[in-house]
Design a protein around this motif. Sequence first.
Motif, short mmCIF file in Angstrom:
data_model
loop_
_atom_site.label_atom_id
_atom_site.label_comp_id
_atom_site.label_asym_id
_atom_site.label_seq_id
_atom_site.Cartn_x
_atom_site.Cartn_y
_atom_site.Cartn_z
N TYR A 37 0.82 -1.21 0.00
CA TYR A 37 0.00 0.00 0.00
C TYR A 37 0.86 1.26 0.00
O TYR A 37 0.40 2.34 -0.38
CB TYR A 37 -0.92 0.01 1.22
CG TYR A 37 -2.19 -0.81 1.08
CD1 TYR A 37 -2.14 -2.13 0.61
CD2 TYR A 37 -3.42 -0.30 1.43
CE1 TYR A 37 -3.29 -2.89 0.49
CE2 TYR A 37 -4.59 -1.04 1.32
CZ TYR A 37 -4.52 -2.35 0.85
OH TYR A 37 -5.67 -3.09 0.73
N ILE A 38 2.11 1.12 0.41
CA ILE A 38 3.01 2.27 0.44
C ILE A 38 3.18 2.87 -0.96
O ILE A 38 3.41 4.08 -1.12
CB ILE A 38 4.39 1.89 1.03
CG1 ILE A 38 5.19 3.14 1.39
CG2 ILE A 38 5.18 0.98 0.11
CD1 ILE A 38 6.49 2.84 2.12
N LYS A 39 3.04 2.04 -1.99
CA LYS A 39 3.17 2.53 -3.37
C LYS A 39 2.07 3.54 -3.70
O LYS A 39 2.32 4.55 -4.36
CB LYS A 39 3.11 1.37 -4.36
CG LYS A 39 4.29 0.41 -4.28
CD LYS A 39 4.17 -0.64 -5.38
CE LYS A 39 5.34 -1.60 -5.38
NZ LYS A 39 5.26 -2.56 -6.50
N LEU A 40 0.86 3.28 -3.24
CA LEU A 40 -0.23 4.22 -3.48
C LEU A 40 0.00 5.51 -2.72
O LEU A 40 -0.22 6.60 -3.25
CB LEU A 40 -1.57 3.61 -3.05
CG LEU A 40 -2.78 4.55 -3.17
CD1 LEU A 40 -2.99 4.99 -4.62
CD2 LEU A 40 -4.04 3.89 -2.63
N PHE A 41 0.49 5.41 -1.49
CA PHE A 41 0.79 6.61 -0.72
C PHE A 41 1.88 7.42 -1.41
O PHE A 41 1.84 8.66 -1.40
CB PHE A 41 1.20 6.25 0.71
CG PHE A 41 0.04 5.96 1.61
CD1 PHE A 41 -0.54 6.97 2.37
CD2 PHE A 41 -0.50 4.69 1.69
CE1 PHE A 41 -1.63 6.71 3.19
CE2 PHE A 41 -1.60 4.42 2.50
CZ PHE A 41 -2.16 5.43 3.26
N GLY A 42 2.85 6.74 -2.02
CA GLY A 42 3.87 7.45 -2.77
C GLY A 42 3.28 8.24 -3.91
O GLY A 42 3.66 9.39 -4.16
N GLU A 77 6.70 9.01 -5.09
CA GLU A 77 6.60 7.72 -5.76
C GLU A 77 7.92 6.96 -5.78
O GLU A 77 7.98 5.76 -5.47
CB GLU A 77 6.09 7.91 -7.19
CG GLU A 77 5.86 6.63 -7.93
CD GLU A 77 5.30 6.87 -9.32
OE1 GLU A 77 5.02 5.88 -10.02
OE2 GLU A 77 5.13 8.04 -9.72
N GLU A 78 8.99 7.65 -6.12
CA GLU A 78 10.30 6.99 -6.21
C GLU A 78 10.74 6.44 -4.86
O GLU A 78 11.23 5.31 -4.76
CB GLU A 78 11.34 7.99 -6.74
CG GLU A 78 12.69 7.34 -7.04
CD GLU A 78 13.69 8.31 -7.67
OE1 GLU A 78 14.90 8.12 -7.47
OE2 GLU A 78 13.25 9.27 -8.35
N LEU A 79 10.55 7.24 -3.80
CA LEU A 79 10.93 6.80 -2.46
C LEU A 79 10.09 5.61 -2.02
O LEU A 79 10.61 4.65 -1.45
CB LEU A 79 10.75 7.96 -1.47
CG LEU A 79 11.04 7.63 0.01
CD1 LEU A 79 12.46 7.15 0.20
CD2 LEU A 79 10.75 8.85 0.89
N ALA A 80 8.79 5.66 -2.31
CA ALA A 80 7.89 4.57 -1.93
C ALA A 80 8.27 3.27 -2.64
O ALA A 80 8.28 2.20 -2.02
CB ALA A 80 6.46 4.94 -2.25
N GLU A 81 8.59 3.37 -3.92
CA GLU A 81 9.00 2.19 -4.67
C GLU A 81 10.29 1.61 -4.10
O GLU A 81 10.46 0.40 -3.98
CB GLU A 81 9.20 2.54 -6.15
CG GLU A 81 7.92 2.87 -6.91
CD GLU A 81 7.10 1.64 -7.27
OE1 GLU A 81 7.62 0.51 -7.11
OE2 GLU A 81 5.95 1.80 -7.70
N GLN A 82 11.22 2.51 -3.75
CA GLN A 82 12.49 2.08 -3.17
C GLN A 82 12.28 1.38 -1.82
O GLN A 82 12.86 0.34 -1.55
CB GLN A 82 13.40 3.31 -2.98
CG GLN A 82 14.73 3.01 -2.31
CD GLN A 82 15.48 4.28 -1.96
OE1 GLN A 82 15.37 5.30 -2.64
NE2 GLN A 82 16.25 4.24 -0.88
N LYS A 83 11.42 1.98 -0.99
CA LYS A 83 11.14 1.41 0.33
C LYS A 83 10.51 0.02 0.19
O LYS A 83 10.89 -0.92 0.90
CB LYS A 83 10.20 2.32 1.11
CG LYS A 83 10.81 3.62 1.57
CD LYS A 83 11.62 3.44 2.83
CE LYS A 83 12.08 4.77 3.41
NZ LYS A 83 12.82 4.59 4.68
#
Length: 348
Positions: A169-174, A180-186
């Motif tokens: 779900y972090i991807k949607l929050f990104g 977005e880039e940080l969320a994908e990395q995380k």
Amino acid sequence: MKLNFLLVIAFLTLISCKQEQKITLADVVSLSSNLSYKENKGNLYIKSGKFTYEFKKDQIPFKKVILLNSSLLGYISEIGAESTVIGVSSPEYIYSEKVSTLIKTGMIQNVGNEQKYDVEKIISLKPDAIFTNYIASFDNTYQLLKNNGIHIVFLDEYMEQEPLKKTAYIKLFGKLFGKEELAEQKFAEIKKNYNDLKQLASTSKSQPEVLANEMYGDIWYLPGGKTFTANYILDAHADYILKDNVDEKAVTMSFEEVYAKSQKTQYWVNVGNHLSKQELLNINPYYSKLEVFNTGKIYGVTAREKQKSNDFFESGVVRADIILKDYIKIFHPELLPDYKLTYLKELQ
């Protein structure tokens, strides 16, 4: 000739439709069966459960949001977007030190609790969106807020039974917060950590038997065999007593039924926020009859708890890798000799 021309047009139309459908499907990011999203011409379309949302490109990233569930704060904190939060409900249940400080300084407002939200305050804060789990009994409140032009995004992450799908779900929050880039990395980091830990656990020659949860009144609510907790135990290479069950919800049993199934149990996990074995006995003296109570090890989720707040239900929602690491440390301590538990704690 006219017939041939119409056939050509029909063929081209069919091809066009198929190509359009293929492109559309390719654009959809499916995080789970409950949550997906896609972008089209800068607009973001979200499907969460039975709800759908459309946000124009000038509406995101969000700059002012209200959270009605502390579990959703885990995603906000992981991508460092705490400054966008202008309101929360039940602040006493929030673990994040950074957010707690923002609440104390008035940067984040208290908008009530699950018994009664302060609708007037919420409207006056003019948030870009409100994030919450969907609760049917609040439909009238939700409608009132929508009538005042406030977007309400329902995200039921608690329904996800696979740890990494909950993390995803972090991807949607990104997407929604311009990170977005940080969320994908995380997400990539957490997923790699999780899979590496799962592989490590599988190398252990032991596979101890595990009991989970506790009794409420006369009923023991055990996680079904396909639930979130059961999947963690499986991935930590342990043998859950209901591993063959196929339910994605709690399974109710009497004490006698659990007693009969747990004769060889070595570990008992997720006993809530109890701090000692004596505290467990004070609640239910029958626990002393369990073999695991007398000779095994018992763990609660109290290692990161402050008054009413508990980080297991906040950052733990996102950090599936750390929770799995805790379980592996418990079941196979020899595999992680230098690691100290983060969320779980042994009862003495």
